[in-house]
Design a protein around this motif. Structure first.
Motif, PDB file in Angstrom:
ATOM      1  N   THR A   8       0.840  -1.191   0.000  1.00 46.18           N
ATOM      2  CA  THR A   8       0.000   0.000   0.000  1.00 46.18           C
ATOM      3  C   THR A   8       0.875   1.241   0.000  1.00 46.18           C
ATOM      4  O   THR A   8       2.087   1.182   0.211  1.00 46.18           O
ATOM      5  CB  THR A   8      -0.905   0.035   1.243  1.00 46.18           C
ATOM      6  OG1 THR A   8      -0.078   0.120   2.402  1.00 46.18           O
ATOM      7  CG2 THR A   8      -1.782  -1.203   1.312  1.00 46.18           C
ATOM      8  N   GLU A   9       0.250   2.379  -0.199  1.00 46.94           N
ATOM      9  CA  GLU A   9       0.969   3.640  -0.129  1.00 46.94           C
ATOM     10  C   GLU A   9       1.285   3.977   1.324  1.00 46.94           C
ATOM     11  O   GLU A   9       0.543   3.578   2.236  1.00 46.94           O
ATOM     12  CB  GLU A   9       0.119   4.774  -0.739  1.00 46.94           C
ATOM     13  CG  GLU A   9      -0.074   4.674  -2.237  1.00 46.94           C
ATOM     14  CD  GLU A   9       1.238   4.825  -2.980  1.00 46.94           C
ATOM     15  OE1 GLU A   9       2.038   5.699  -2.595  1.00 46.94           O
ATOM     16  OE2 GLU A   9       1.471   4.057  -3.925  1.00 46.94           O
ATOM     17  N   PRO A  10       2.387   4.697   1.603  1.00 44.84           N
ATOM     18  CA  PRO A  10       2.691   5.102   2.980  1.00 44.84           C
ATOM     19  C   PRO A  10       1.557   5.946   3.549  1.00 44.84           C
ATOM     20  O   PRO A  10       0.908   6.714   2.823  1.00 44.84           O
ATOM     21  CB  PRO A  10       3.971   5.924   2.838  1.00 44.84           C
ATOM     22  CG  PRO A  10       4.507   5.628   1.485  1.00 44.84           C
ATOM     23  CD  PRO A  10       3.374   5.162   0.631  1.00 44.84           C
ATOM     24  N   LEU A  11       1.300   5.797   4.845  1.00 47.16           N
ATOM     25  CA  LEU A  11       0.218   6.532   5.474  1.00 47.16           C
ATOM     26  C   LEU A  11       0.573   7.997   5.687  1.00 47.16           C
ATOM     27  O   LEU A  11      -0.290   8.865   5.641  1.00 47.16           O
ATOM     28  CB  LEU A  11      -0.135   5.882   6.816  1.00 47.16           C
ATOM     29  CG  LEU A  11      -0.696   4.457   6.729  1.00 47.16           C
ATOM     30  CD1 LEU A  11      -0.981   3.924   8.121  1.00 47.16           C
ATOM     31  CD2 LEU A  11      -1.970   4.429   5.894  1.00 47.16           C
ATOM     32  N   SER A  12       1.825   8.281   5.977  1.00 47.39           N
ATOM     33  CA  SER A  12       2.214   9.665   6.252  1.00 47.39           C
ATOM     34  C   SER A  12       3.693   9.869   5.945  1.00 47.39           C
ATOM     35  O   SER A  12       4.483   8.944   5.973  1.00 47.39           O
ATOM     36  CB  SER A  12       1.954  10.029   7.719  1.00 47.39           C
ATOM     37  OG  SER A  12       2.724   9.224   8.568  1.00 47.39           O
ATOM     38  N   ASN A  13       4.014  11.122   5.658  1.00 47.43           N
ATOM     39  CA  ASN A  13       5.399  11.519   5.405  1.00 47.43           C
ATOM     40  C   ASN A  13       6.160  10.575   4.482  1.00 47.43           C
ATOM     41  O   ASN A  13       7.197  10.015   4.862  1.00 47.43           O
ATOM     42  CB  ASN A  13       6.161  11.657   6.721  1.00 47.43           C
ATOM     43  CG  ASN A  13       5.800  12.930   7.455  1.00 47.43           C
ATOM     44  OD1 ASN A  13       4.629  13.160   7.725  1.00 47.43           O
ATOM     45  ND2 ASN A  13       6.785  13.732   7.784  1.00 47.43           N
ATOM     46  N   PRO A  14       5.649  10.347   3.270  1.00 43.79           N
ATOM     47  CA  PRO A  14       6.440   9.524   2.350  1.00 43.79           C
ATOM     48  C   PRO A  14       7.784  10.173   2.070  1.00 43.79           C
ATOM     49  O   PRO A  14       7.935  11.385   2.150  1.00 43.79           O
ATOM     50  CB  PRO A  14       5.566   9.486   1.084  1.00 43.79           C
ATOM     51  CG  PRO A  14       4.706  10.700   1.168  1.00 43.79           C
ATOM     52  CD  PRO A  14       4.452  10.921   2.628  1.00 43.79           C
ATOM     53  N   ILE A  15       8.759   9.357   1.754  1.00 44.22           N
ATOM     54  CA  ILE A  15      10.118   9.845   1.515  1.00 44.22           C
ATOM     55  C   ILE A  15      10.391   9.901   0.020  1.00 44.22           C
ATOM     56  O   ILE A  15      10.058   8.964  -0.713  1.00 44.22           O
ATOM     57  CB  ILE A  15      11.140   8.929   2.198  1.00 44.22           C
ATOM     58  CG1 ILE A  15      10.895   8.899   3.711  1.00 44.22           C
ATOM     59  CG2 ILE A  15      12.569   9.390   1.914  1.00 44.22           C
ATOM     60  CD1 ILE A  15      11.663   7.815   4.418  1.00 44.22           C
ATOM     61  N   SER A  34      11.806  14.262   3.417  1.00 42.99           N
ATOM     62  CA  SER A  34      10.502  13.999   4.021  1.00 42.99           C
ATOM     63  C   SER A  34       9.774  15.324   4.176  1.00 42.99           C
ATOM     64  O   SER A  34      10.315  16.275   4.744  1.00 42.99           O
ATOM     65  CB  SER A  34      10.677  13.335   5.394  1.00 42.99           C
ATOM     66  OG  SER A  34       9.443  13.255   6.079  1.00 42.99           O
ATOM     67  N   VAL A  35       8.541  15.399   3.658  1.00 40.92           N
ATOM     68  CA  VAL A  35       7.742  16.627   3.703  1.00 40.92           C
ATOM     69  C   VAL A  35       6.461  16.359   4.487  1.00 40.92           C
ATOM     70  O   VAL A  35       5.791  15.353   4.242  1.00 40.92           O
ATOM     71  CB  VAL A  35       7.397  17.112   2.277  1.00 40.92           C
ATOM     72  CG1 VAL A  35       6.587  18.405   2.330  1.00 40.92           C
ATOM     73  CG2 VAL A  35       8.672  17.321   1.462  1.00 40.92           C
ATOM     74  N   ASN A  54      22.556   8.595   5.614  1.00 44.80           N
ATOM     75  CA  ASN A  54      22.312   7.150   5.641  1.00 44.80           C
ATOM     76  C   ASN A  54      22.061   6.658   7.060  1.00 44.80           C
ATOM     77  O   ASN A  54      21.264   5.755   7.293  1.00 44.80           O
ATOM     78  CB  ASN A  54      23.506   6.390   5.053  1.00 44.80           C
ATOM     79  CG  ASN A  54      23.763   6.715   3.610  1.00 44.80           C
ATOM     80  OD1 ASN A  54      23.722   7.872   3.217  1.00 44.80           O
ATOM     81  ND2 ASN A  54      24.044   5.713   2.802  1.00 44.80           N
ATOM     82  N   ALA A  55      22.768   7.239   8.016  1.00 44.51           N
ATOM     83  CA  ALA A  55      22.687   6.780   9.404  1.00 44.51           C
ATOM     84  C   ALA A  55      21.592   7.472  10.201  1.00 44.51           C
ATOM     85  O   ALA A  55      20.923   6.837  11.016  1.00 44.51           O
ATOM     86  CB  ALA A  55      24.033   6.989  10.100  1.00 44.51           C
ATOM     87  N   PHE A  56      21.388   8.780   9.974  1.00 44.10           N
ATOM     88  CA  PHE A  56      20.570   9.555  10.910  1.00 44.10           C
ATOM     89  C   PHE A  56      19.279  10.134  10.339  1.00 44.10           C
ATOM     90  O   PHE A  56      18.457  10.643  11.108  1.00 44.10           O
ATOM     91  CB  PHE A  56      21.414  10.694  11.497  1.00 44.10           C
ATOM     92  CG  PHE A  56      22.603  10.221  12.269  1.00 44.10           C
ATOM     93  CD1 PHE A  56      22.457   9.379  13.353  1.00 44.10           C
ATOM     94  CD2 PHE A  56      23.886  10.612  11.905  1.00 44.10           C
ATOM     95  CE1 PHE A  56      23.558   8.929  14.073  1.00 44.10           C
ATOM     96  CE2 PHE A  56      24.999  10.184  12.625  1.00 44.10           C
ATOM     97  CZ  PHE A  56      24.826   9.336  13.710  1.00 44.10           C
ATOM     98  N   PHE A  57      19.084  10.090   9.019  1.00 44.29           N
ATOM     99  CA  PHE A  57      17.885  10.699   8.447  1.00 44.29           C
ATOM    100  C   PHE A  57      16.604  10.134   9.053  1.00 44.29           C
ATOM    101  O   PHE A  57      15.713  10.874   9.467  1.00 44.29           O
ATOM    102  CB  PHE A  57      17.868  10.521   6.924  1.00 44.29           C
ATOM    103  CG  PHE A  57      16.536  10.861   6.294  1.00 44.29           C
ATOM    104  CD1 PHE A  57      16.178  12.179   6.064  1.00 44.29           C
ATOM    105  CD2 PHE A  57      15.635   9.857   5.952  1.00 44.29           C
ATOM    106  CE1 PHE A  57      14.949  12.488   5.499  1.00 44.29           C
ATOM    107  CE2 PHE A  57      14.415  10.158   5.388  1.00 44.29           C
ATOM    108  CZ  PHE A  57      14.068  11.481   5.154  1.00 44.29           C
ATOM    109  N   VAL A  81      12.553  17.431   6.400  1.00 42.56           N
ATOM    110  CA  VAL A  81      13.837  16.864   6.810  1.00 42.56           C
ATOM    111  C   VAL A  81      14.569  16.396   5.563  1.00 42.56           C
ATOM    112  O   VAL A  81      14.004  15.660   4.738  1.00 42.56           O
ATOM    113  CB  VAL A  81      13.647  15.694   7.797  1.00 42.56           C
ATOM    114  CG1 VAL A  81      15.009  15.128   8.210  1.00 42.56           C
ATOM    115  CG2 VAL A  81      12.869  16.147   9.028  1.00 42.56           C
ATOM    116  N   VAL A  82      15.812  16.832   5.413  1.00 43.46           N
ATOM    117  CA  VAL A  82      16.622  16.498   4.242  1.00 43.46           C
ATOM    118  C   VAL A  82      17.868  15.749   4.701  1.00 43.46           C
ATOM    119  O   VAL A  82      18.696  16.296   5.438  1.00 43.46           O
ATOM    120  CB  VAL A  82      17.036  17.766   3.457  1.00 43.46           C
ATOM    121  CG1 VAL A  82      17.894  17.388   2.248  1.00 43.46           C
ATOM    122  CG2 VAL A  82      15.808  18.557   3.024  1.00 43.46           C
TER     123      VAL A  82
END
Length: 273
Positions: A8-15, A34-35, A54-57, A81-82
Motif C-alpha cells: 500500500t501507499e505510505p500513510l504519512s510523510n512519504p520519503i 521527508s515533507v 544514511n545513518a541519521f535521516f 527533513v533532508v
C-alpha cells in the motif's frame, strides 16, 4: 478470508529519494526528503538538513513526524527533513565523510585510532558549496521552504562540520545542532577561534543558535572539549546568538543521538525567545 499481504501507499510523510552529482569532482550524493502531509505555513516549512543521512535521516525524520503532531506541547513544528547521504548501504561512508567534513589543514594528523591511514581530507569547502549553491537551491525551488528557519544536524565529524559552518558562515543556517563534535580534529583548532567568531556576529542577518551535546560515557577528551567550547561561547553576549548544552547521562558516542534529539529539535524554536 484470504490473508494476503498487499503493498500500500505510505500513510504519512512519504520519503522522496534524489540522486545528484556535485559540480566539484562530480561526486555522487543520495538525498532523502521527508515533507509533512499538512498545509505549509505562509512562510513555508522549517527545514532540517541531516549530515550522514544514511545513518541519521530516519531517526530525525521520525522524531519530527511524531512530535510535530502536537506542536503546542512539544514545541516541534511540522518540518521538512533532508538527509545528505551517499549511494551505498553503509551507515557511515568512511572515505567520503572524511573528505566532505574536513577542511584543509597544515597540521599533522593524529594517529588513526585503528592504526590505519587517514583517507583523503580537506574537501569541506567544496561540500559546503554543494550544500549552499546546489542542494539548498534545489530544495527551495522544489518544496515550500521557510528561508529563515533552516537548521543543520551533524554528529561526531559531522558535528565538527556544523561548528565549522557556524564559525565561518554563520548566516548559512539559523540553527546548528552539533552532537558529540570531533573537536579534537586539527589540533583542536575550533577552540582557538572564539575571537574571530565574535567578530562575525555583528553581520548576522537573523537570530542563530547552537545546540551542543555530548554523552557522559564518551571519551574524556570529547566531554572536556565540548564543555570548553560551551564555556567559550557562553562568554559571548549578543542578542542574535544563543547557545545550549546538554551532557546526556549514561549515553555513549552512538546512543547519545536519539537521546538528545528531542531537546535539540525544541531548541530550534527556543532560540527565538
Amino acid at each position: 478470508m484470504n490473508h494476503v499481504f498487499q503493498e500500500t501507499e505510505p500513510l504519512s510523510n512519504p520519503i522522496t529519494y534524489w540522486h545528484v552529482q556535485s559540480k566539484h569532482k562530480n561526486l555522487p550524493y543520495h538525498i532523502l526528503v521527508s515533507v509533512p502531509k499538512v498545509e505549509p505555513p505562509i512562510a513555508g516549512f522549517p527545514v532540517i538538513y541531516v549530515l550522514d543521512g544514511n545513518a541519521f535521516f530516519y531517526t530525525v525524520k521520525e522524531q519530527v513526524r511524531l512530535q510535530s503532531t502536537r506542536p503546542d506541547r512539544t514545541k516541534i513544528p511540522p518540518s521538512i527533513v533532508v538527509g545528505i547521504g551517499y549511494p551505498n548501504d553503509q551507515d557511515f561512508e568512511h572515505k567520503r565523510r572524511f573528505y566532505d567534513f574536513t577542511f584543509l589543514t597544515k597540521e599533522n594528523l593524529p594517529p588513526h585510532p585503528k592504526g590505519m591511514d587517514w583517507p583523503e581530507t580537506g574537501g569541506a569547502e567544496y561540500f559546503l558549496s554543494f550544500i549552499e549553491n546546489e542542494l539548498k537551491t534545489f530544495i527551495s525551488q522544489k518544496y515550500p521552504v521557510d528561508q529563515n528557519q533552516q537548521s543543520i544536524f551533524g554528529h561526531s565529524l559531522g558535528g565538527l562540520l556544523a561548528l565549522e559552518i557556524l564559525y565561518s558562515r554563520p548566516n548559512c543556517f539559523q540553527t546548528y545542532l552539533a552532537s558529540s563534535p570531533s573537536i579534537w580534529w586539527n589540533d583542536r583548532n575550533i577552540l582557538k577561534r572564539n575571537s574571530s567568531f565574535s567578530a562575525f556576529l555583528p553581520s548576522l542577518n537573523s537570530k542563530i543558535g547552537l545546540f551542543l551535546s555530548v554523552g557522559a560515557l564518551e571519551r574524556d577528551h570529547m566531554i572536556h572539549d565540548a564543555k570548553v567550547l560551551y564555556d567559550q561561547l557562553t562568554s559571548i553576549t549578543h542578542p542574535y546568538f544563543k547557545v545550549g548544552f546538554y551532557n546526556a547521562g549514561e549515553e555513549n558516542h552512538l546512543s547519545v543521538v536519539p537521546t538528545i534529539l528531542s531537546r535539540a529539535l525544541r531548541f530550534i524554536e527556543q532560540k527565538h525567545k
